[in-house]
Design an enzyme around this catalytic site. Sequence first.
Site, PDB file in Angstrom:
ATOM      1  N   GLU A  24     -20.658  -0.045 -14.511  1.00 20.02           N
ATOM      2  CA  GLU A  24     -19.232   0.280 -14.472  1.00 20.02           C
ATOM      3  C   GLU A  24     -18.955   0.934 -13.120  1.00 20.02           C
ATOM      4  OE1 GLU A  24     -17.060  -0.362 -16.961  1.00 20.02           O
ATOM      5  OE2 GLU A  24     -18.282  -0.545 -18.769  1.00 20.02           O
ATOM      6  N   HIS A  73     -18.721  -4.381 -14.184  1.00 22.00           N
ATOM      7  CA  HIS A  73     -17.509  -3.971 -14.910  1.00 22.00           C
ATOM      8  C   HIS A  73     -16.861  -2.806 -14.180  1.00 22.00           C
ATOM      9  CE1 HIS A  73     -18.012  -6.057 -18.913  1.00 22.00           C
ATOM     10  NE2 HIS A  73     -19.209  -6.255 -18.381  1.00 22.00           N
ATOM     11  N   GLU A 115     -10.653  -6.307 -14.369  1.00 21.95           N
ATOM     12  CA  GLU A 115     -11.566  -5.453 -13.606  1.00 21.95           C
ATOM     13  C   GLU A 115     -11.811  -6.067 -12.223  1.00 21.95           C
ATOM     14  OE1 GLU A 115     -14.760  -5.065 -16.476  1.00 21.95           O
ATOM     15  OE2 GLU A 115     -13.478  -3.947 -17.861  1.00 21.95           O
TER      16      GLU A 115
HETATM   17  O1  0X9 Z   1     -16.890  -2.386 -23.548  1.00 19.84           O
HETATM   18  C1  0X9 Z   1     -17.355  -3.124 -22.688  1.00 19.84           C
HETATM   19  O2  0X9 Z   1     -17.437  -4.346 -22.821  1.00 19.84           O
HETATM   20  C2  0X9 Z   1     -17.889  -2.515 -21.393  1.00 19.84           C
HETATM   21  N1  0X9 Z   1     -16.998  -1.503 -20.931  1.00 19.84           N
HETATM   22  S1  0X9 Z   1     -15.540  -1.943 -20.323  1.00 19.84           S
HETATM   23  O3  0X9 Z   1     -14.793  -0.737 -20.112  1.00 19.84           O
HETATM   24  N2  0X9 Z   1     -15.744  -2.598 -18.897  1.00 19.84           N
HETATM   25  O4  0X9 Z   1     -14.925  -2.876 -21.192  1.00 19.84           O
HETATM   26  C3  0X9 Z   1     -19.242  -1.935 -21.679  1.00 19.84           C
HETATM   27  C4  0X9 Z   1     -20.244  -2.958 -22.132  1.00 19.84           C
HETATM   28  C5  0X9 Z   1     -21.539  -2.331 -22.411  1.00 19.84           C
HETATM   29  N3  0X9 Z   1     -22.587  -3.250 -22.668  1.00 19.84           N
HETATM   30  C6  0X9 Z   1     -23.011  -3.534 -23.919  1.00 19.84           C
HETATM   31  N4  0X9 Z   1     -22.266  -3.388 -24.948  1.00 19.84           N
HETATM   32  N5  0X9 Z   1     -24.248  -3.948 -24.054  1.00 19.84           N
HETATM   33 ZN    ZN Z   2     -15.499  -4.552 -18.606  1.00 16.87          ZN
END
Ligand code: 0X9
Ligand code: ZN
Length: 428
Positions: A382, A306, A182
Site C-alpha cells: 500500500e 495498492h 489507486e
Molecule cells: O482490501 C484490499 O483489497 C487491499 N487494501 S485496499 O485499500 N487497496 O483496497 C488490501 C489487500 C490485502 N491483501 C490480502 N487480502 N491478501
Molecule cells: Zn487496493
Amino acid sequence: MSLNSFLVALTIVALAQGASLGQDERVRYDNYSVYKVRFETQEQRNLLRKLAEGRENFRIWYEANDELHLMITPGALSDFNSEIHRTNISAKMFISNVQELIDSEEDANLRASRDGSFGWKKYNTLDEIYAWLDEILANYPAVTESFALGQSYEGRTIRGIKISYKSNNPGVFIESNIHANEWITSATATWLINEFLTSTDELVRNLAESHDWYIVPVLNVDGFVYAHEKNRMWRKTRQPSNISSCIGVDPNRNYDSRWMENEGASSDPCSEFYGGPHPFSEPEIQAMADFVGSIKDKINVLLAFHSYSQLLLSPYGHTNEEFPPNYDDLMAVAKAYGDAVERLPYGTVYRYGSVAEILYFATGATNDWAYEQGVEIAYTIEFRDTGRYGFILPPVQIIPNAEEALIGITALLDKCEELGYLKPKNTQ
Ligand code: 0X9
Ligand code: ZN
Ligand code: ZN
C-alpha cells in the site's frame, strides 16, 4: 436515535440519492468529506462497518484494526456528527471537500499534458499508458517483450511487459491498478519500467538486469478507464450483476483462494468489497490467474501494488490465528523494504504485518492466491499516503513515491536473495 435506526434513516436518504448518471456526466464529490474514525472495541468497529456497507452516504476509504477512514456525503454529515458524539467514538475530519482534490488533480493533469502526452507529473490515461508501452517496446526490443493477460469484460486488452536481460534470472511479478481508483500504482509501475530500461545508476542497472520482470501496469482496465472518464473513486470491475443493478466486483476478492470465507468479502453486489457471484467470475482475474499460473515456476516474488496507507502486507488474509510457514522471513523482508524507504530524505514510514493482523479479513486476494500457488514471497504494498490525500495523491508525489518503491524493492530483493528465495524454482 440508536446507531441502528440511524442507519435505517440514512439508507432511505441514500436510496433517494442514488441518481442515475447521464452519458457525459461525471460523478461529483462536492463537499464530500473524509473522517478518520478511531474505534476501541469490536462492537464500535462493527457498527461503523455496518454504517458504510453498500450505502451511498458513506464509503470506507481505509480500514485497519484501530481506525476507519470514512467518506461522507454533505447531507449525512450532521447526523453522522451527532451519532459519533453520542456513542463517544472519536472522529477527525482530514479532507473537507473531495471534489476540490479531484479538481486540482485534474488541473495538474491538464498543465502537464501541455508539454507532452505521457509523463510522471500527471496521471496518464490507459490510452496514454499503452501508447507509451508501445514506444518502450519499440525502443528496447532486445530486452523487452509484450504480453497480454487476456481481455477485460468490456473487451480491452490487459497488457504487460516482460523485461529480461539474461536467462535464468529469478522472476518478479508486479500487479498494479487492480483497484481502479489507486492511480499512484500504475504511475509507479510505469516509472519503474522506465528506470529499469533507461537508468545509468549502477544499483538500478544491477536490480534491473539480475531479475526477470513481469509488469502489468493496469490490471483492472475497464475500471481504470471508468475512473478517468466518469467516477474518480471507482474501485471495482465493470461487469454487471445478474441479481442487482449495482455494477462490478472487487477484483481483489475474486480469486479462488478462501473465497468469501470468514466475511473476508461481501456477498452484496452493491458493496465495494463484493466477492462476485463465484470465484474468478471476473475475466480480468481469471486471465491473471491463468497467466501467472502458467509461469508460476518462474516467479519467485509477487508484488501487488495498492494505495493507500504505507503498508507491506503478507498472507494470510483469511485468518489472524494462523501464519504462513515462512512468516518470519516475510517480516524480515518487509522490514528491509521499510527500513530502506525510511532512510531516504523523505523519511516515509511503512508498517508491515499480515493482512488479517493489520487490516481486516480479506479473502480471494492476489497475494494470498499467489502464495498458495507456491510464490513464497507475495505482498500487497500500500503506497502513499496515510490519509491526507488518500487515493487522490497529488501528481507531485508520483516520483517521490516511485523512488521509494524502487529503493524498497531493491532492499526487499536483496533480503530475499540473502534468505535463499531467488534460486531457480524447478530444480528437481
Ligand atoms: O482490501 C484490499 O483489497 C487491499 N487494501 S485496499 O485499500 N487497496 O483496497 C488490501 C489487500 C490485502 N491483501 C490480502 N487480502 N491478501
Ligand atoms: Zn487496493
Ligand atoms: Zn460467471
